[in-house]
Design an enzyme around this catalytic site. Structure first.
Site, PDB file in Angstrom:
ATOM      1  N   GLY A 199     -19.191   7.935  21.255  1.00 53.49           N
ATOM      2  CA  GLY A 199     -20.659   7.941  21.236  1.00 53.49           C
ATOM      3  C   GLY A 199     -21.316   8.832  22.267  1.00 53.49           C
ATOM      4  O   GLY A 199     -22.471   8.615  22.620  1.00 53.49           O
ATOM      5  N   SER A 200     -20.609   9.886  22.729  1.00 52.12           N
ATOM      6  CA  SER A 200     -21.251  10.710  23.766  1.00 52.12           C
ATOM      7  C   SER A 200     -22.487  11.426  23.221  1.00 52.12           C
ATOM      8  O   SER A 200     -23.475  11.614  23.946  1.00 52.12           O
ATOM      9  CB  SER A 200     -20.261  11.700  24.373  1.00 52.12           C
ATOM     10  OG  SER A 200     -19.895  12.693  23.452  1.00 52.12           O
ATOM     11  N   ASN A 201     -22.470  11.795  21.954  1.00 55.22           N
ATOM     12  CA  ASN A 201     -23.678  12.417  21.382  1.00 55.22           C
ATOM     13  C   ASN A 201     -24.814  11.404  21.237  1.00 55.22           C
ATOM     14  O   ASN A 201     -25.990  11.749  21.417  1.00 55.22           O
ATOM     15  CB  ASN A 201     -23.360  13.061  20.034  1.00 55.22           C
ATOM     16  CG  ASN A 201     -22.719  14.415  20.202  1.00 55.22           C
ATOM     17  OD1 ASN A 201     -23.369  15.380  20.594  1.00 55.22           O
ATOM     18  ND2 ASN A 201     -21.409  14.499  19.949  1.00 55.22           N
TER      19      ASN A 201
ATOM     20  N   ARG B  69     -17.008   8.670   8.292  1.00 51.21           N
ATOM     21  CA  ARG B  69     -17.018   8.307   6.879  1.00 51.21           C
ATOM     22  C   ARG B  69     -17.930   9.277   6.154  1.00 51.21           C
ATOM     23  O   ARG B  69     -18.980   9.653   6.698  1.00 51.21           O
ATOM     24  CB  ARG B  69     -17.596   6.902   6.683  1.00 51.21           C
ATOM     25  CG  ARG B  69     -16.940   5.823   7.474  1.00 51.21           C
ATOM     26  CD  ARG B  69     -15.871   5.107   6.714  1.00 51.21           C
ATOM     27  NE  ARG B  69     -16.381   4.348   5.582  1.00 51.21           N
ATOM     28  CZ  ARG B  69     -15.624   3.937   4.574  1.00 51.21           C
ATOM     29  NH1 ARG B  69     -14.346   4.246   4.562  1.00 51.21           N
ATOM     30  NH2 ARG B  69     -16.120   3.235   3.580  1.00 51.21           N
TER      31      ARG B  69
ATOM     32  N   ASN C  33     -26.299  15.432  10.963  1.00 50.83           N
ATOM     33  CA  ASN C  33     -24.946  15.279  11.514  1.00 50.83           C
ATOM     34  C   ASN C  33     -24.678  16.402  12.500  1.00 50.83           C
ATOM     35  O   ASN C  33     -25.247  17.487  12.381  1.00 50.83           O
ATOM     36  CB  ASN C  33     -23.908  15.334  10.382  1.00 50.83           C
ATOM     37  CG  ASN C  33     -22.490  15.120  10.896  1.00 50.83           C
ATOM     38  OD1 ASN C  33     -22.252  14.280  11.745  1.00 50.83           O
ATOM     39  ND2 ASN C  33     -21.537  15.896  10.386  1.00 50.83           N
TER      40      ASN C  33
ATOM     41  N   HIS D 136     -21.470  18.659  13.962  1.00 54.58           N
ATOM     42  CA  HIS D 136     -20.076  18.969  13.654  1.00 54.58           C
ATOM     43  C   HIS D 136     -19.566  19.991  14.680  1.00 54.58           C
ATOM     44  O   HIS D 136     -20.258  20.971  14.977  1.00 54.58           O
ATOM     45  CB  HIS D 136     -19.973  19.542  12.233  1.00 54.58           C
ATOM     46  CG  HIS D 136     -18.560  19.800  11.841  1.00 54.58           C
ATOM     47  ND1 HIS D 136     -17.700  18.791  11.481  1.00 54.58           N
ATOM     48  CD2 HIS D 136     -17.844  20.953  11.784  1.00 54.58           C
ATOM     49  CE1 HIS D 136     -16.511  19.313  11.216  1.00 54.58           C
ATOM     50  NE2 HIS D 136     -16.576  20.611  11.396  1.00 54.58           N
TER      51      HIS D 136
END
Ligand code: GRF
Length: 209
Positions: free
Chosen positions: A22-24, A100, A116, A118
């Site tokens: 969860g660093s982002n 997911r 998102n 990436h």
């Protein structure tokens, strides 16, 4: 699609989906707390009970909802998530290491409102372990991408990218660390732009202004 003045004055309600550290998520949360992003994270949702990000979010007092996907039909798992997002009045969904692919119901419930991050310069190296894929391929420029989420794998319209020249002799872990540092800047900065600027999706191109 555009951000109206009234909308930017109020804080946008964000739900963040995670599967891991969860660093982002916390980079986004800090940017919201500083006022750099006019939003608040109203719920964190994880499909992994033991995700490090879950424990840390709880410590920070962010509402957390965990639902493991094992043993559940995909549609049922997603319906439960959708219910939780709606219960918290979520307007934007940010995926931050959520491992997911989203199903139709979720994607269609939030058209052009799911983001998102990436860890590669898409469309190169979609999928898992993108930084290692890039390192093994021998890229000379690496980076990360923030994109809107559609039904495919890391395939939605690109919102922003950040890149760097790969130093000679760098290891794959160092490359991943460098990418992550860029991610922590790019995700909040991109969210801010989406919430405060005018933009539209033309074909698969997201255009600001
Ligand atoms: C990040 O590299 C992100 O780009 C990818 O998954 C990783 C999640 O890391 N989608 P974290 O959980 O945010 O630390």
């Amino acid at each position: 699609m555009s951000a109206s003045p009234e909308r930017t004055a109020a804080k946008t309600r964000i739900g963040v989906l995670i599967s891991g550290r969860g660093s982002n998520l916390f980079a986004l949360q800090e940017a919201c707390a500083r006022g750099d992003v006019p939003a608040e994270i109203v719920v964190v949702i994880s499909n992994q009970q033991d995700a490090a990000g879950v424990a840390k979010a709880r410590e920070q007092g962010i509402p957390v909802f965990v639902l493991e996907h094992r043993g559940l039909r995909r549609a049922d798992h997603e319906q439960a998530i959708l219910l939780e997002l709606r219960r918290h009045g979520v307007e934007w969904v940010c995926l931050a290491g959520y491992l997911r692919i989203l199903g139709r119901d979720l994607v269609e419930a939030y058209p052009e409102r799911i983001l998102n991050i990436h860890p590669s310069l898409l469309p190169a190296f979609p999928g898992l372990d993108a930084q290692r894929q890039a390192w093994e391929y021998g890229v000379k420029i690496a980076g990360c991408t923030v994109h809107l989420v559609d039904h495919g794998l890391d395939s939605g319209p690109i919102v922003a990218q950040s890149s760097f020249v790969v130093p000679e002799g760098i290891g794959s872990q160092e490359l991943a660390d460098h990418v992550l540092r860029l991610e922590h800047q790019l995700y909040p900065a991109t969210m801010r732009r989406l919430l405060t600027e005018n933009w539209a999706v033309e074909g698969r191109r997201l255009v600001f202004g």
